[in-house]
Enzyme design. Structure first.
Site, PDB file in Angstrom:
ATOM      1  N   THR A 175       0.850  -1.187   0.000  1.00 50.37           N
ATOM      2  CA  THR A 175       0.000   0.000   0.000  1.00 50.37           C
ATOM      3  C   THR A 175       0.887   1.238   0.000  1.00 50.37           C
ATOM      4  OG1 THR A 175      -0.103   0.195   2.404  1.00 50.37           O
ATOM      5  CG2 THR A 175      -1.780  -1.192   1.346  1.00 50.37           C
ATOM      6  N   HIS A 176       0.319   2.341  -0.454  1.00 49.61           N
ATOM      7  CA  HIS A 176       1.055   3.612  -0.462  1.00 49.61           C
ATOM      8  C   HIS A 176       0.074   4.738  -0.144  1.00 49.61           C
ATOM      9  CE1 HIS A 176       4.184   6.442  -1.401  1.00 49.61           C
ATOM     10  NE2 HIS A 176       3.330   7.113  -2.155  1.00 49.61           N
TER      11      HIS A 176
END
Length: 192
Positions: free
Chosen positions: A109-110
Site C-alpha cells: 500500500t502507499h
C-alpha cells in the site's frame, strides 16, 4: 478454502490488524498464516501473537549482505506455503530472489494516488504541492520503488486545515479498508 497470506511489517501493524479483524468477523476471504518483521520491536508482532498467528523476525543489519538477507526472507516466507504476500508498512525493499519466487503475488500500500508522490512522504508531498485530492493505492510490488501495477485506489479529500498528520490519519483509514477489499478481490480471482 481461504487463500494463505503472509504479512510483512516494520511498525505498529495497523494494516495487519485490519486484515486480522476482517478475518475474525468473516469479511476476509483469506487467512493470515504468518507475520514477519524486520524490526524485533514491531508492534505488529504483538498483534500477530495476540491473534495466534506464527511470527518470525528477520532484521537487516546496516552494511549487511542484502542478497543473503533477501534469500533468507524468501525462505522464511516460503516455509508457510503462502499464495499472497502483503507488505503492510514493511520498510525494506524486497530483492530479486524474493520477486522471482513471489513476484505477481506480492502487494503493498502507499499513502498517495500513485504514480503521484511515490517514496516515503506521500502525505507531506501532497500538501506541499497543494493538491485538493490525494488518497491511497494498493499495488503489485516490482523491482522499483512504488512503481508496480496499480490494483486499486481510493481518493481522500485534502481539507483546508490539514496537517501532514491529520491527512495521513484519514488516508490510513481508507488504506485499511482498501487493503481488505483488494485482498478479497485477489482471493476471488484465485478461485476462478
Amino acid at each position: 478454502m481461504p487463500i494463505r497470506v503472509a504479512v510483512l511489517v516494520s511498525g505498529t501493524g495497523s494494516l495487519l490488524q485490519a486484515l486480522l479483524d476482517a478475518h475474525g468477523d468473516g469479511r476476509l476471504e483469506a487467512e493470515v498464516v504468518v507475520v514477519g518483521a524486520d524490526n524485533p520491536s514491531a508492534q505488529g508482532l504483538e498483534r500477530a501473537a495476540a491473534a495466534g498467528v506464527p511470527t518470525f523476525v528477520h532484521p537487516f543489519s546496516k552494511g549487511g549482505d542484502r542478497a543473503a538477507w533477501d534469500a533468507e526472507l524468501t525462505r522464511l516466507v516460503a516455509e508457510h506455503d503462502v499464495e499472497l504476500v502483503v507488505l503492510a508498512g514493511f520498510m525494506k525493499l524486497v530483492g530479486p530472489v524474493f520477486l522471482a519466487r513471489f513476484g505477481g503475488r506480492t502487494i503493498n500500500t502507499h499513502p498517495a494516488l500513485l504514480p503521484s508522490f511515490p517514496g516515503m512522504h506521500g502525505p507531506r508531498d501532497a500538501l506541499e504541492h497543494g493538491v485538493k485530492i490525494t488518497g491511497t493505492t494498493v499495488f503489485e510490488v516490482d523491482a522499483g520503488v512504488d512503481t508496480g501495477r496499480i490494483l486499486a485506489q481510493e481518493a481522500v479529500r485534502v481539507l483546508p486545515d490539514d496537517t501532514v498528520d491529520s491527512l495521513h490519519e484519514r488516508i490510513k483509514v481508507a488504506e485499511r479498508a482498501l487493503l481488505v477489499h483488494t485482498v478479497n478481490e485477489l482471493a476471488r480471482q484465485g478461485d476462478s
